[in-house]
Design a protein around this motif. Structure first.
Motif, PDB file in Angstrom:
ATOM      1  N   UNK A 119       2.765   5.813  -2.936  1.00 31.73           N
ATOM      2  CA  UNK A 119       3.727   6.804  -3.521  1.00 31.73           C
ATOM      3  C   UNK A 119       3.803   6.931  -4.864  1.00 31.73           C
ATOM      4  N   UNK A 120       3.317   5.821  -5.575  1.00 30.51           N
ATOM      5  CA  UNK A 120       3.305   6.004  -7.061  1.00 30.51           C
ATOM      6  C   UNK A 120       2.226   6.722  -7.597  1.00 30.51           C
TER       7      UNK A 120
ATOM      8  N   UNK B 261       0.780  -1.222  -0.036  1.00 32.90           N
ATOM      9  CA  UNK B 261      -0.054  -0.190  -0.120  1.00 32.90           C
ATOM     10  C   UNK B 261       0.827   1.312   0.061  1.00 32.90           C
ATOM     11  N   UNK B 262       1.703   1.041   0.687  1.00 33.95           N
ATOM     12  CA  UNK B 262       2.942   2.557   0.911  1.00 33.95           C
ATOM     13  C   UNK B 262       3.306   2.460  -0.528  1.00 33.95           C
ATOM     14  N   UNK B 263       3.736   1.600  -1.290  1.00 37.39           N
ATOM     15  CA  UNK B 263       4.299   1.642  -2.667  1.00 37.39           C
ATOM     16  C   UNK B 263       3.317   2.186  -3.679  1.00 37.39           C
ATOM     17  N   UNK B 264       2.053   1.553  -3.633  1.00 34.65           N
ATOM     18  CA  UNK B 264       0.971   2.199  -4.566  1.00 34.65           C
ATOM     19  C   UNK B 264       0.588   3.505  -4.268  1.00 34.65           C
TER      20      UNK B 264
ATOM     21  N   UNK C  25      11.212   6.953  -8.859  1.00 35.13           N
ATOM     22  CA  UNK C  25      11.088   6.198  -9.993  1.00 35.13           C
ATOM     23  C   UNK C  25       9.741   5.308  -9.917  1.00 35.13           C
ATOM     24  N   UNK C  26       8.955   5.322  -8.857  1.00 33.70           N
ATOM     25  CA  UNK C  26       7.739   4.674  -8.752  1.00 33.70           C
ATOM     26  C   UNK C  26       6.563   5.737  -9.655  1.00 33.70           C
TER      27      UNK C  26
ATOM     28  N   UNK D  50       8.253  10.988  -0.298  1.00 35.15           N
ATOM     29  CA  UNK D  50       9.014  12.197  -0.537  1.00 35.15           C
ATOM     30  C   UNK D  50       9.461  12.216  -2.119  1.00 35.15           C
ATOM     31  N   UNK D  51       9.370  13.314  -2.860  1.00 42.76           N
ATOM     32  CA  UNK D  51       9.415  13.266  -4.196  1.00 42.76           C
ATOM     33  C   UNK D  51      11.089  13.311  -4.451  1.00 42.76           C
ATOM     34  N   UNK D  52      11.940  13.772  -3.506  1.00 41.81           N
ATOM     35  CA  UNK D  52      13.233  13.369  -3.587  1.00 41.81           C
ATOM     36  C   UNK D  52      13.921  12.153  -3.218  1.00 41.81           C
TER      37      UNK D  52
END
Length: 368
Positions: free
Chosen positions: A333-334, A328-331, A348-349, A340-342
């Motif tokens: 962020x994507x 869920x954290x990955x999705x 990459x996601x 954090x955008x940096x």
């Protein structure tokens, strides 16, 4: 921890190699250190394991090993000389010392004595200063300290060369076809043999002068589709170095035990709820590779999926995702909802998500 009536399950080289491949798994470390039968534990938890050899494979392997070691190991020693020591004298009339003793500690001491006498050119050799004849140790017993506890290991054979050096021999029942075998199976055999090399080096280090433990082990397998033995030298220096480093990283078993609730027990006869709570009290580090190396892999996979952990996707993916530990954290962020955008992983996601959206939009335009 394993229960008052449960006998200890010996920690063998295959288990050590698997433990070294995943040193962060405290669950496996404590269960192996306590001698818990993980197959019975997995059955009691309702996640029976498919890991291990079939009875047919075991019978076939034992029959092939007996054939290789027949006549005092004449064929085995011929293969060792041909592939590892062609300049040595023929191995006719090699000595095969009796290694029988009571218990693993007694067998370990008897093996150490036989190796010491062979290295010194004493009862088993004809030369001086460690140079003697060929000596074959059939199923010797070696000891290795792992996370503060001793593990007793039993290689198929150890050969002492006329120059006093020692070689580990691994006998496997998978075939060598046209001189090569399945790379995955050879890799597993090499990791297992590397554990034996480490244990043999422990014995050698206590002798003066210390004999040379060869890092080229001999892998003996059936030739093509026959039952005739053939062999190949396998360099295990890399596997030995990795295994030594990983075993050093293992947390001491006592340190893990100190973090567990009072009265924690892994006896398979306990009620399922209590047993599951005891197992879940020890952190695990699951990865798909565990399916081919650990009896508890199905249980750990189920728990990992329930917790939405990214480790279910593999160690390589987990390493790329950095601080993102759940799917869920990955999705999120994507999608740009968090992260954090940096952060390189987040950037990459989001780039991958944008490319996917473009591809789907283009596909929709072509195929309405």
């Amino acid at each position: 921890m394993r229960g008052p009536d449960a006998p200890a399950k010996a920690l063998d080289a295959r288990a050590l190699a698997a433990l070294a491949a995943n040193p962060g798994c405290r669950r496996r470390a404590i269960l192996d250190g306590a001698g818990v039968d993980k197959t019975a534990l997995a059955d009691a938890l309702g996640s029976p394991s498919a890991f291990g050899q079939s009875q047919f494979a075991l019978t076939r392997g034992n029959a092939f090993e007996a054939k290789v070691k027949a006549d005092g190991g004449a064929e085995l020693l011929r293969l060792v000389r041909r592939h590892l020591d062609p300049g040595a004298e023929p191995a006719d009339g090699a000595t095969v010392p009796d290694l029988a003793a009571i218990g693993p500690e007694g067998r370990t001491a008897r093996t150490a004595l036989a190796l010491r006498e062979a290295a010194a050119g004493g009862a088993y050799g004809t030369g001086q200063g460690g140079a003697g004849g060929w000596v074959l140790l059939d199923h010797p017993m070696l000891a290795l300290q792992v996370a503060g506890s001793p593990a007793f290991l039993e290689p198929d054979a150890v050969v002492v060369h006329p120059d006093g050096s020692w070689t580990v021999v691994e006998i496997k029942s998978f075939p060598m076809l046209d001189g090569s075998a399945d790379p995955a199976k050879v890799g597993a055999a090499a990791r297992q043999a590397a554990v034996y090399v480490l244990a043999l080096e422990e014995v050698a280090s206590r002798l003066d002068p210390a004999p040379r433990v060869r890092h080229d082990v001999l892998l003996v397998c059936p030739k093509d589709f026959s039952n005739l033995p053939t062999a190949a030298a396998v360099d295990v220096r890399k596997q030995r170095a990795v295994t030594a480093r990983q075993l050093t990283r293992l947390t001491r078993i006592q340190d893990i035990a100190d973090t567990l609730p009072e009265g924690t027990c892994f006896a398979p006869g306990l009620p399922a709820e209590r047993l599951a709570a005891a197992v879940d009290a020890v952190p695990a580090t699951y990865a798909p590779e565990c399916l081919s190396a650990c009896e508890l892999a199905f249980h750990c996979r189920q728990r990992s999926r329930a917790a939405d952990e990214v480790t279910t996707l593999g160690r390589a993916v987990r390493a790329e995702l950095g601080a993102l530990t759940t799917v869920e954290d990955v999705l999120s962020a994507a999608r740009g909802d968090s992260g954090d955008p940096d952060d390189p992983a987040v950037a990459a996601l989001r780039r991958a998500a944008a490319l996917r959206a473009e591809a789907l939009a283009a596909q929709g335009a072509v195929c309405p």
